[in-house]
Design an enzyme around this catalytic site. Structure first.
Site, PDB file in Angstrom:
ATOM      1  N   GLU A 170      65.198  78.516  75.816  1.00 34.42           N
ATOM      2  CA  GLU A 170      65.708  77.973  76.906  1.00 34.42           C
ATOM      3  C   GLU A 170      67.098  77.306  76.856  1.00 34.42           C
ATOM      4  O   GLU A 170      66.810  75.882  76.515  1.00 34.42           O
ATOM      5  CB  GLU A 170      64.538  77.519  76.505  1.00 34.42           C
ATOM      6  N   GLU A 379      56.554  82.016  78.645  1.00 39.29           N
ATOM      7  CA  GLU A 379      55.242  80.807  78.852  1.00 39.29           C
ATOM      8  C   GLU A 379      55.203  80.974  80.120  1.00 39.29           C
ATOM      9  O   GLU A 379      56.219  81.409  81.048  1.00 39.29           O
ATOM     10  CB  GLU A 379      56.722  79.920  78.351  1.00 39.29           C
TER      11      GLU A 379
HETATM   12  C1  BG6 Z   1      59.032  75.250  77.953  1.00 39.20           C
HETATM   13  C2  BG6 Z   1      59.553  74.775  75.975  1.00 39.20           C
HETATM   14  O1  BG6 Z   1      60.006  73.995  78.674  1.00 39.20           O
HETATM   15  O2  BG6 Z   1      57.794  73.743  78.834  1.00 39.20           O
HETATM   16  C3  BG6 Z   1      57.440  74.649  75.887  1.00 39.20           C
HETATM   17  O3  BG6 Z   1      59.643  75.996  75.798  1.00 39.20           O
HETATM   18  C4  BG6 Z   1      56.730  73.893  76.565  1.00 39.20           C
HETATM   19  O4  BG6 Z   1      58.469  74.122  74.156  1.00 39.20           O
HETATM   20  C5  BG6 Z   1      56.749  73.587  77.704  1.00 39.20           C
HETATM   21  O5  BG6 Z   1      56.341  72.805  75.569  1.00 39.20           O
HETATM   22  C6  BG6 Z   1      55.762  72.722  78.662  1.00 39.20           C
HETATM   23  O6  BG6 Z   1      57.058  71.860  79.633  1.00 39.20           O
HETATM   24  P1  BG6 Z   1      56.117  70.224  78.917  1.00 39.20           P
HETATM   25  O7  BG6 Z   1      57.269  69.279  78.498  1.00 39.20           O
HETATM   26  O8  BG6 Z   1      55.358  70.411  79.832  1.00 39.20           O
HETATM   27  O9  BG6 Z   1      55.722  70.106  77.418  1.00 39.20           O
END
Ligand code: BG6
Length: 479
Positions: A170, A379
């Site tokens: 990201e 993800e």
């Molecule tokens: C992504 C990241 O942006 O989203 C993760 O790669 C992150 O590291 C995930 O934890 C979820 O975002 P958040 O802000 O809810 O933890």
């Protein structure tokens, strides 16, 4: 397209789950690890929810065998994790910390022992503090060489066992938050510096991919991009233009560089007019062209809906929701370009993230159509409150529904013709959510800790653990 009969998931589909070093490992200064920018940033009052930090996190560093045993029990085919650069090079370069190298070697062996494919993220935001201090990290071209040296060491050390590599996680998020919004380290709010650092990150990403090719390593490599596909609020031409603006600014501006080795021309023209264009040399452009990935890594959580925003309209200053208090997100936008609006057709989580499984199909289709690359979903998941019952169960039906719909959307995209290599849910165990503390949970495995106490860090399998086990076991037939 409507498919009365969906295609099956490929037999080698990577049913996986993911994490990142700072969010799970803990052991922040153990065994020779150097400090990262996140280790220091979280010490500044007011930067994170209830001053939460990853010093202990969920102690994966000491409990990785227990965690991998749980992955094996679930039947995971792949596990994506990141390597903490400052565990390998405590000061970012120079002397190697053998104990750090060994930790990941052991983790990889442990995964392979259970037939779990390791997917290694080379950089998930935890820059060695020493490089920030010495030359301001991503703002200096020196990082291109240091990042490449670090990546090559990983390829040389683990390349015999690791077949999937994620270069930068990201870039759009760590650059925007770090240099525009000031909510991630190094907490800068300066668009000119943001675009300059972003260009250098593009070069570093390309350089690592080029080194991977030149080194003749086997396997595949690509960046993971946080793609929130945009929708126009409606068919008013002004709103369509707002949608065109956000698409160029938030999607093509990064993914075109990865896939085509060039910036979208509309962006170049606009940055030039605003005096924000970074220095881009001929040799930079040549390097970008040599850094084309094998796949696009997709981190998908939500879509965004945009509308016209007049020149005197709302700016970026709006507060985001880091507390889980639904509806606390404030309006934001870029005057003259777009503003974010609510999508009346979508539900939202307690952190105001839209829940939109069809958006995943849209994201996959847009990547396939524009870039013609395979996609590895690196993800996707639901961050929500969970309740640990007195009998040790966690009934996270909301997460099951979320994941189920998203898996079906993947199957539809596969049926549309998108080549999807695998699906890593976020996340395997609960972990630290950078700005949202420990209460925003994503895992299949509940970890008993909160912002105020580490408690025993005991692991409990949630209902979603068993649900995904069945999905994997049936290769998606049970969906
Ligand atoms: C992504 C990241 O942006 O989203 C993760 O790669 C992150 O590291 C995930 O934890 C979820 O975002 P958040 O802000 O809810 O933890």
């Amino acid at each position: 397209m409507f498919h009365p009969q969906l295609d099956s998931f490929p037999t080698d589909f990577l049913w996986g789950s993911a994490s990142a070093a700072y969010q799970v490992e803990g052991a922040w200064d153990a065994d020779g690890k150097g400090p990262s920018v996140w280790d220091n940033f979280v010490k500044i009052p007011g930067t994170t929810f209830k001053s939460s930090n990853g010093q202990v996190a969920v102690d994966h560093y000491h409990r990785y065998q227990e965690d991998v045993a749980l992955m094996a029990e679930q039947g995971l085919k792949a596990y994506r994790f990141s390597i903490a650069w400052s565990r390998i090079f405590p000061t970012g370069k120079g002397e190697i910390n053998q104990v750090g190298l060994e930790f990941y070697s052991n983790l990889i062996d442990e995964l392979l022992k259970h037939d779990i494919e390791p997917i290694v993220t080379i950089y998930h935001w935890d820059l060695p503090q020493a490089l920030q201090d010495e030359y301001q990290g991503w703002e200096s071209r020196q990082i291109i060489e240091d990042f490449t040296t670090y990546a090559k060491l990983l390829f040389d050390t683990y390349g015999d066992r690791v077949k999937y590599w994620v270069s930068l996680n990201e870039q759009n998020v760590f650059i925007m938050h770090g240099y525009m919004m000031g909510t991630h380290p190094p907490a800068v709010r300066d668009p000119k510096r943001m675009y300059a650092a972003n260009h250098i990150a593009n070069l570093a990403n390309a350089s690592v991919i080029k080194a991977f090719r030149e080194g003749g390593y086997s396997g595949k490599i690509g960046p993971s991009f946080a793609f929130a596909p945009a929708y126009p609020l409606d068919c008013r031409p002004e709103n369509i233009l707002a949608y065109e603006n956000i698409s160029d600014m938030s999607a093509h501006f990064w993914m075109d560089v990865y896939a085509f080795g060039r910036y979208p021309r509309i962006m170049l023209k606009n940055l030039e007019k605003m005096g924000l264009l970074p220095e881009i040399t001929e040799s930079d452009l040549a390097l970008l062209k040599e850094g084309k990935p094998d796949f696009m890594g997709l981190n998908y959580y939500q879509t965004m809906t945009v509308a016209n925003n007049p020149l005197d309209g709302v700016g970026m200053s709006g507060e985001a929701n880091y507390t889980g208090e639904k509806g606390s997100t404030q309006e934001s936008g870029m005057p003259g370009l777009f503003k974010m609006v609510e999508n009346p057709y979508l539900e939202r989580t307690n952190w105001d993230w839209t829940i939109d499984h069809q958006g995943l199909r849209v994201a996959l289709r847009r990547i396939a159509s524009r870039y013609d690359l395979p996609v590895l979903i690196t993800e996707n998941g639901l961050g929500e409150f969970d309740t640990l019952e007195t009998d040790g169960t966690v009934h996270d039906q909301g997460r099951i529904d979320y994941l189920q719909h998203h898996c079906l959307a993947i199957q539809e995209a596969i049926s549309d013709g998108v080549e999807v290599m695998g699906y890593c849910t976020w996340s395997f165990t609960d972990l630290l959510s950078w700005l949202n503390g420990y209460q925003k949970r994503y895992g299949f495995v509940y970890v008993d800790r909160d912002e105020t106490s580490e408690k025993e860090l005991t692991r409990y399998k949630k209902d979603s653990f068993y649900w995904y086990q069945e999905v994997i076991n049936s290769n998606g037939q049970s969906l």
